[in-house]
Design a protein around this motif. Structure first.
Motif, PDB file in Angstrom:
ATOM      1  N   GLN A  40       0.829  -1.212   0.000  1.00 24.09           N
ATOM      2  CA  GLN A  40       0.000   0.000   0.000  1.00 24.09           C
ATOM      3  C   GLN A  40       0.860   1.258   0.000  1.00 24.09           C
ATOM      4  OE1 GLN A  40      -2.287  -1.293   3.536  1.00 24.09           O
ATOM      5  NE2 GLN A  40      -4.149  -0.745   2.395  1.00 24.09           N
ATOM      6  N   MET A  41       1.958   1.189   0.761  1.00 23.88           N
ATOM      7  CA  MET A  41       2.847   2.357   0.841  1.00 23.88           C
ATOM      8  C   MET A  41       3.445   2.705  -0.512  1.00 23.88           C
ATOM      9  SD  MET A  41       5.000   1.929   4.268  1.00 23.88           S
ATOM     10  CE  MET A  41       4.510   2.673   5.790  1.00 23.88           C
ATOM     11  N   ALA A  42       3.723   1.677  -1.303  1.00 23.02           N
ATOM     12  CA  ALA A  42       4.347   1.915  -2.607  1.00 23.02           C
ATOM     13  C   ALA A  42       3.457   2.780  -3.492  1.00 23.02           C
ATOM     14  CB  ALA A  42       4.650   0.579  -3.295  1.00 23.02           C
ATOM     15  N   GLU A  43       2.162   2.758  -3.223  1.00 22.75           N
ATOM     16  CA  GLU A  43       1.190   3.486  -4.059  1.00 22.75           C
ATOM     17  C   GLU A  43       0.839   4.868  -3.518  1.00 22.75           C
ATOM     18  OE1 GLU A  43       0.317   2.128  -6.897  1.00 22.75           O
ATOM     19  OE2 GLU A  43       1.580   0.413  -6.366  1.00 22.75           O
ATOM     20  N   VAL A  44       1.420   5.238  -2.382  1.00 25.75           N
ATOM     21  CA  VAL A  44       1.025   6.504  -1.749  1.00 25.75           C
ATOM     22  C   VAL A  44       1.360   7.699  -2.638  1.00 25.75           C
ATOM     23  CG1 VAL A  44       1.738   8.080   0.094  1.00 25.75           C
ATOM     24  CG2 VAL A  44       1.080   5.727   0.642  1.00 25.75           C
ATOM     25  N   THR A  45       0.408   8.615  -2.783  1.00 23.26           N
ATOM     26  CA  THR A  45       0.637   9.830  -3.574  1.00 23.26           C
ATOM     27  C   THR A  45       1.066  10.972  -2.656  1.00 23.26           C
ATOM     28  OG1 THR A  45      -1.620  10.631  -3.258  1.00 23.26           O
ATOM     29  CG2 THR A  45      -1.237   9.136  -5.131  1.00 23.26           C
ATOM     30  N   GLY A 100       8.604   7.464  -6.092  1.00 22.95           N
ATOM     31  CA  GLY A 100       7.525   6.958  -5.248  1.00 22.95           C
ATOM     32  C   GLY A 100       7.830   7.153  -3.770  1.00 22.95           C
ATOM     33  N   PHE A 101       6.831   6.906  -2.948  1.00 20.16           N
ATOM     34  CA  PHE A 101       6.935   7.132  -1.504  1.00 20.16           C
ATOM     35  C   PHE A 101       8.053   6.296  -0.885  1.00 20.16           C
ATOM     36  CE2 PHE A 101       5.511   6.270   2.905  1.00 20.16           C
ATOM     37  CZ  PHE A 101       5.419   7.568   3.364  1.00 20.16           C
ATOM     38  N   ALA A 117      13.166   6.700   1.259  1.00 16.46           N
ATOM     39  CA  ALA A 117      14.133   6.022   2.140  1.00 16.46           C
ATOM     40  C   ALA A 117      15.241   5.349   1.333  1.00 16.46           C
ATOM     41  CB  ALA A 117      13.419   5.002   3.023  1.00 16.46           C
ATOM     42  N   LYS A 118      14.872   4.822   0.176  1.00 14.16           N
ATOM     43  CA  LYS A 118      15.899   4.151  -0.640  1.00 14.16           C
ATOM     44  C   LYS A 118      16.970   5.133  -1.091  1.00 14.16           C
ATOM     45  CE  LYS A 118      13.274   0.180  -2.193  1.00 14.16           C
ATOM     46  NZ  LYS A 118      12.029   0.074  -2.952  1.00 14.16           N
ATOM     47  N   ARG A 164      11.559  15.509  -4.631  1.00 10.20           N
ATOM     48  CA  ARG A 164      11.275  14.687  -5.826  1.00 10.20           C
ATOM     49  C   ARG A 164       9.961  13.936  -5.695  1.00 10.20           C
ATOM     50  NH1 ARG A 164      17.158  12.300  -7.575  1.00 10.20           N
ATOM     51  NH2 ARG A 164      18.082  14.355  -7.966  1.00 10.20           N
ATOM     52  N   PHE A 165       9.704  13.470  -4.486  1.00  9.07           N
ATOM     53  CA  PHE A 165       8.421  12.788  -4.261  1.00  9.07           C
ATOM     54  C   PHE A 165       7.266  13.770  -4.472  1.00  9.07           C
ATOM     55  CE2 PHE A 165       5.067  11.828  -1.043  1.00  9.07           C
ATOM     56  CZ  PHE A 165       4.517  10.727  -1.688  1.00  9.07           C
ATOM     57  N   ARG A 166       7.406  14.963  -3.938  1.00  8.41           N
ATOM     58  CA  ARG A 166       6.340  15.960  -4.108  1.00  8.41           C
ATOM     59  C   ARG A 166       6.156  16.310  -5.577  1.00  8.41           C
ATOM     60  NH1 ARG A 166       7.108  21.015  -0.349  1.00  8.41           N
ATOM     61  NH2 ARG A 166       5.111  21.556  -1.297  1.00  8.41           N
TER      62      ARG A 166
END
Lengths: 388, 388
Positions: free
Chosen positions: A191-196, A346-347, A351-352, A339-341
């Motif tokens: 689910q986290m992988a899909e967070v916008t 992706g979310f 961390a990666k 970059r995420f914003r």
């Protein structure tokens, strides 16, 4: 009771900490006076604040803002010097009239003004956690050399400060930072992988601006707080833990070596830690809604999950890599959040990206501000160059 | 770190507080030494303690016990002076070698030795709550005149002491005593009317002896603790509240005037508050099981129900009736508990008997021990005469 009015220079005046600080000043005009205000791009708010508090100096982020602010003040018949950018923020931080600087800017940009304030012999009430994350060792040295204090404004660190008050240091076993767990506390990795970005910017409890809200969702915020606590309380990193507590009523806890635990509790309201830092060692009679535990009914606690929230493992690695590790973690995180914003990553990649940077780091300690800023710039540059 | 060994006179040595105190002494032989032991009727335990700790003086409740103890010590080849009754307890409390007296007797009988210890210039670690309930005003005066301290041993009062540590008094708004709620927390009034002494003596969490266990079931224990807190912390009665917390992890809380709440938490283990009182202001490295809130998971809080637990309303009435009210409440409760244990009255009649006595009381303040003991005796006599 002191009769002397405390004169406050406030950086980050239009943010949530800044506005809460001004609320406290408004409630206790016999105790506090605002002598300088620094803001970013919210010129209409800063103009309203300037008209209300009549500071001697204003600072804004850029020239456009300065012109806009000047026009607004002119229209109100006010003439106050306006400065721009880092020199402006530093001027606010070092204004000779100020007794205390509230440092509530967001991000690495807050470091130089914090450093300048301490060097100028001001006590600093610190909400800008990046200052301690990047330069905790140095800021402690500067504060000590100038016989001034760095007072925590974060609710968690204020809680630790209150729970440590009056206790001999030798008895402290552990600092336990509570974490709400953020909006994705119960999300699976999938689910986290899909967070916008929109989802990550809706925090269930606090209104703190986009950067801190996303840091709260990744729990990088808590990672930064561990580093902050490490320096604010001169505590070995392995003695600082995180405990998930969704209600955000217990703001943090200190475990002593006899097994006794002292905790600070309260309704979540930033005005409480702000007032504590401004009035310490006294407490102000704040007329705010009070915690009623019988009404609250239940407090829940969970272990933090380092698999879903790798920020909590990364911070251990960063702290094991000297000052350079903490600076790299913070810089990489700021760029990753941008970059995420922007929808570029992706979310989970936040961390990666931080982990990738930490893998490259050589442990170093820094004893001057230019060294720190230089290393910070290098980390950012290499990330921007790699486009990674 | 102090190199001086603290010499302890221990009253109530064979009870649960006494045994826990000796456990602490055993763990830190370089810090503590037992110089006198006072017990009641558990002669075999007292004999074993005497053989282990080799005190200079022993006291027991009656002559039969003294003879039995002497024989046991003779058989072990030990010769230690043994005294009897109140004179014996007072001799233990005032032994010149003692630096600190642990007063852990149960009931009104603990008052005279506590008073004598303070008058002899000893610090007193106080578990005997009846001392403060009956004579808090007087004991505070005696302690102050002799420049000694009364240190709380109850887990609740120790928690308040720890949560008040280092704070200016002016900032304190409220003391919040937590209560487990006892075994009948969820009983209806109808169910309570049927409670037997056997049920009331089975406490879900603590092993504390029959009197305190029944007081815990009626919540009269908490009523007595309110009076105790009133004197230990010189706090107006209306600023002391009770909060039901079944897990007994949060031992009590202090609310400050800024709305901040400091709480002391820990696993329920009397050795923690005992060690704190013995080592204050230091904390000992106790190697006991530690609280892990993530494992605990959940803490619950409820308002106290004064309809089902009238003790909590009665204590307000008692405190509004001066020193005489508190003494009458305590004396009436001791007699009522005896009658309940003997099967003469029902569980709900304990509070009714106390209420009846409070209805008859004229508010008085007492400045000497004989006045207090005299009034206590009168209340008891009138209850015994009335057979009511």
């Amino acid at each position: 009771m002191t009769n002397k009015v405390k004169k406050i220079s406030l950086l980050g005046a239009t943010g949530s900490i800044g506005r809460s600080t001004l609320d406290i000043v408004t409630r206790f005009p016999e105790r506090y006076q605002v002598v300088a205000l620094g803001g970013g791009r919210n010129i209409s708010e800063l103009s309203a604040q300037a008209q209300r508090f009549r500071p001697q100096l204003l600072a804004v982020q850029d020239e456009t803002g300065a012109e806009e602010l000047e026009q607004a003040l002119n229209a109100a018949g006010l003439k106050i010097p306006i400065m721009v950018g880092q020199p402006g923020a530093i001027a606010v931080a070092t204004l000779s009239e100020a007794n205390i600087v509230v440092a509530a800017m967001v991000g690495a940009v807050g470091l130089e003004p914090t450093h300048a304030a301490l060097k100028a012999g001001k006590n600093v009430a610190l909400a800008n956690k990046e200052s301690m994350v990047m330069a905790g060792r140095l800021l402690n040295e500067v504060a000590s050399a100038n016989k001034v204090a760095i007072l925590p404004l974060d609710s968690e660190h204020s809680a630790l400060w209150q729970a440590l008050n009056g206790e001999p240091e030798s008895g402290v076993e552990k600092l336990i930072l509570t974490a709400s767990g953020g909006p994705f506390r119960e999300f699976s990795l999938a689910q986290m992988a899909e967070v916008t970005p929109e989802q990550a910017m809706r925090h269930p409890r606090w209104d703190m601006g986009p950067k801190i809200t996303i840091d709260s969702a990744t729990m990088m915020n808590k990672a930064l707080e561990i580093i902050e606590a490490r320096w604010l309380f001169d505590m070995a990193p392995e003695k600082i833990e995180v405990l998930v507590h969704p209600q955000s009523i217990v703001h943090s806890l200190v475990e002593y070596r006899d097994g006794s635990v002292l905790a600070q509790l309260g309704l979540p309201d930033m005005r409480l830690p702000i007032a504590y830092a401004l009035s310490y060692p006294e407490r102000l009679p704040l007329d705010l809604p009070k915690l009623n535990l019988a009404e609250t009914g239940q407090l829940d606690f969970f272990a933090a999950d380092e698999e879903r929230f790798p920020a909590l493992a990364l911070v251990r690695k960063a702290l094991a890599s000297g000052d350079s590790g903490a600076i790299a973690l913070n810089a990489a995180n700021e760029i990753a959040v941008d970059r995420f914003r922007a929808g570029e990553i992706g979310f989970l990649e936040i961390a990666k990206m931080v982990a990738g940077v930490l893998d490259e780091i050589v442990a170093q300690e820094f004893s001057t501000l230019p060294q720190i800023l230089d290393f910070d710039a290098k980390v950012r540059q290499s990330l921007l160059n790699s486009g990674n």
